[in-house]
Design an enzyme around this catalytic site. Structure first.
Site, PDB file in Angstrom:
ATOM      1  N   GLU A  50       1.973   1.864  -3.442  1.00 18.01           N
ATOM      2  CA  GLU A  50       0.874   2.441  -4.231  1.00 18.01           C
ATOM      3  C   GLU A  50       0.878   3.961  -4.119  1.00 18.01           C
ATOM      4  OE1 GLU A  50      -3.423   3.749  -3.445  1.00 18.01           O
ATOM      5  OE2 GLU A  50      -3.271   1.621  -2.921  1.00 18.01           O
ATOM      6  N   HIS A  51       1.068   4.472  -2.910  1.00 14.35           N
ATOM      7  CA  HIS A  51       1.144   5.922  -2.709  1.00 14.35           C
ATOM      8  C   HIS A  51       2.357   6.508  -3.439  1.00 14.35           C
ATOM      9  CE1 HIS A  51      -1.713   7.003   0.718  1.00 14.35           C
ATOM     10  NE2 HIS A  51      -1.978   5.734   0.453  1.00 14.35           N
ATOM     11  N   HIS A  73       0.825  -1.207   0.000  1.00 18.35           N
ATOM     12  CA  HIS A  73       0.000   0.000   0.000  1.00 18.35           C
ATOM     13  C   HIS A  73       0.862   1.260   0.000  1.00 18.35           C
ATOM     14  CE1 HIS A  73      -2.590   2.986   2.314  1.00 18.35           C
ATOM     15  NE2 HIS A  73      -3.195   2.849   1.164  1.00 18.35           N
ATOM     16  N   GLU A 126      -3.666   7.739   7.339  1.00 19.61           N
ATOM     17  CA  GLU A 126      -4.750   6.970   6.732  1.00 19.61           C
ATOM     18  C   GLU A 126      -5.132   5.790   7.612  1.00 19.61           C
ATOM     19  OE1 GLU A 126      -5.735   4.328   2.733  1.00 19.61           O
ATOM     20  OE2 GLU A 126      -3.920   5.572   2.788  1.00 19.61           O
TER      21      GLU A 126
END
Length: 452
Positions: free
Chosen positions: A69-70, A66, A146
């Site tokens: 992904e950022h 993840h 997040e």
């Protein structure tokens, strides 16, 4: 019965149309390209799926899929940080990305003439991502925010996380996709770079394009932009299986919340052989018997008649790259009722099916409902691409869709009863209950919403 026949007929027509308009190609570097033609509107959806998700992570580095992904939005040698999104927006499009247990995907939805822009930008970051310590140090803090926003601040998020942790004790599905906070706090720039160089290669990616395009034209564009990228060998993937559960597991989550709730799951099989398997389809029908609409058993009996719950649900997902699955039940008790009472009532509904089975009328209603929903969802170009991408990255062909309505239609009442008896047993049950604690009216959220 008539509703099922109509829905099945519609489904077969839609599937034949899809098969005729779906094209599959493969570039020399291993990138697979699948094009779903849909000429109803001058739009196109382009998605790049990488067969790399949280299932491929190791302890101590959870959340790195993840995080990467950022970082994919943080620039290349040609594109400055943030410019990717600005270019897509300037072209009138929208874009984003998502990470799952089994994959990571990036998408753009644009007017069809802008497809070359999408390909140019995606190919660039597939091969030329610039990972800098400066950008990583900024973005890892965003990811931690997040996590706080989606999990630490949300009672249901905490419940889901703890439930997965007891349901899967050895399998990586037990780890949160966003990562454990301690791992995020100790993650390094080198961890993200290693992930990128391990998994981001054409031979581990699938390009799915759906919309007002021609298959051969998309293929030519793909060769132009993605063809020059050199592939590299992938790390070996070792089997990761969950040992057989030999007894009930329980956990209690105590966090500030307004209402209690319960989440339960039984270990069940998932689809492995699309041609031969029947149990996953029976389990999907079983979930529809229990849940799915206002007339389903859980809502009818526990919410309307007995007023034990304000909401209830049942769910099952047969498509999992990790080859393990859960059949889940959940609910929130009504005021004055306890979680224990709701748990007993949920299990009682399961026992009724084990003992008495399901009626033919009930079965036909669920089949019609599931098949019709499947057909109607094809109206979305984005959803068409999503279905293809998810199937392909989890090890199945998009052609699996061809047999889906017929497989569901073939399920018998006896098969539904059989899978309930065989798999929904106490020794494979995991239960997480939310024990609400007092809410501080002055407490501020720990995290905040994020943008990639």
């Amino acid at each position: 019965m008539l509703a099922t026949i109509i829905a099945l007929a519609i489904g077969q027509v839609a599937l034949k149309a899809q098969a005729a308009d779906t094209h599959e190609y493969k570039l020399d570097n291993g990138l697979r390209v699948i094009v779903q033609e849909d000429h109803r509107a001058p739009v196109v959806v382009s998605q790049v799926w990488y067969r790399a998700g949280s299932i491929d992570e190791v302890n101590g580095k959870t959340g790195v899929a993840h995080v990467l992904e950022h970082m994919m939005f943080k620039g290349t040698k040609q594109i400055k940080p943030g410019q990717f999104s600005r270019l897509i927006a300037a072209a009138g499009g929208r874009e984003n990305a998502f990470t799952g247990t089994d994959y990571t995907a990036y998408y753009q939805q644009l007017e069809k003439s802008q497809l070359p822009l999408s390909f140019k930008l995606e190919a660039d970051r597939m091969a030329n991502l610039e990972l800098t310590k400066e950008e990583f140090s900024k973005e890892i803090r965003v990811v931690m925010e997040e996590r706080r926003w989606r999990t630490d601040d949300k009672p249901q998020g905490m419940l889901n996380e703890q439930f997965n942790a007891i349901a899967f004790q050895a399998h990586p599905y037990g780890r949160p996709i966003v990562g454990w906070m301690n791992d995020l706090e100790n993650m390094t720039f080198e961890d993200a770079r290693e992930w990128y160089h391990h998994w981001y290669t054409p031979s581990n990616a699938i390009l799915v394009v759906a919309g007002d395009v021609k298959g051969d034209e998309v293929y030519k564009l793909a060769k132009q932009y993605f063809g020059p990228i050199r592939p590299h060998a992938l790390p070996a993937r070792k089997p990761q299986l969950e040992p057989q559960q030999i007894g009930e597991r329980r956990t209690v989550v105590k966090v500030p919340a307004e209402l209690p709730s319960i989440l339960m799951g039984f270990h069940v099989p998932v689809l492995q052989d699309a041609d031969k398997d029947w149990e996953p389809y029976a389990l999907e029908i079983l979930a529809g018997v229990l849940d799915g609409n206002a007339s389903a058993r859980l809502n009818q009996n526990l919410v309307r008649q007995q007023q034990l719950a304000v909401d209830v649900g049942a769910s099952y997902d047969m498509i999992q790259r990790g080859q393990v699955g859960l059949f889940e039940l959940e609910g929130t008790p009504s005021e004055g009722k306890t979680v224990a009472e709701l748990e007993a009532a949920l299990l009682e509904q399961v026992e009724r099916i084990k003992q008495d089975g399901v009626t033919e009328e009930e079965l036909q209603r669920v089949k019609a409902q599931v098949i019709a929903a499947d057909v109607y969802q094809r109206d979305s170009v984005f959803y068409q691409a999503m279905r293809i991408g998810r199937l392909e990255t989890t090890g199945f062909s998009w052609r699996t869709l061809d047999s889906y309505p017929a497989k569901l239609s073939a399920v018998t009442p006896q098969q539904v009863q059989e899978v309930a008896r065989k798999y929904l047993i106490k020794d494979t049950l995991s239960v997480a209950t939310l024990d609400p604690q007092p809410i501080d009216p002055n407490a501020k959220p720990k995290g905040k919403p994020h943008e990639h």
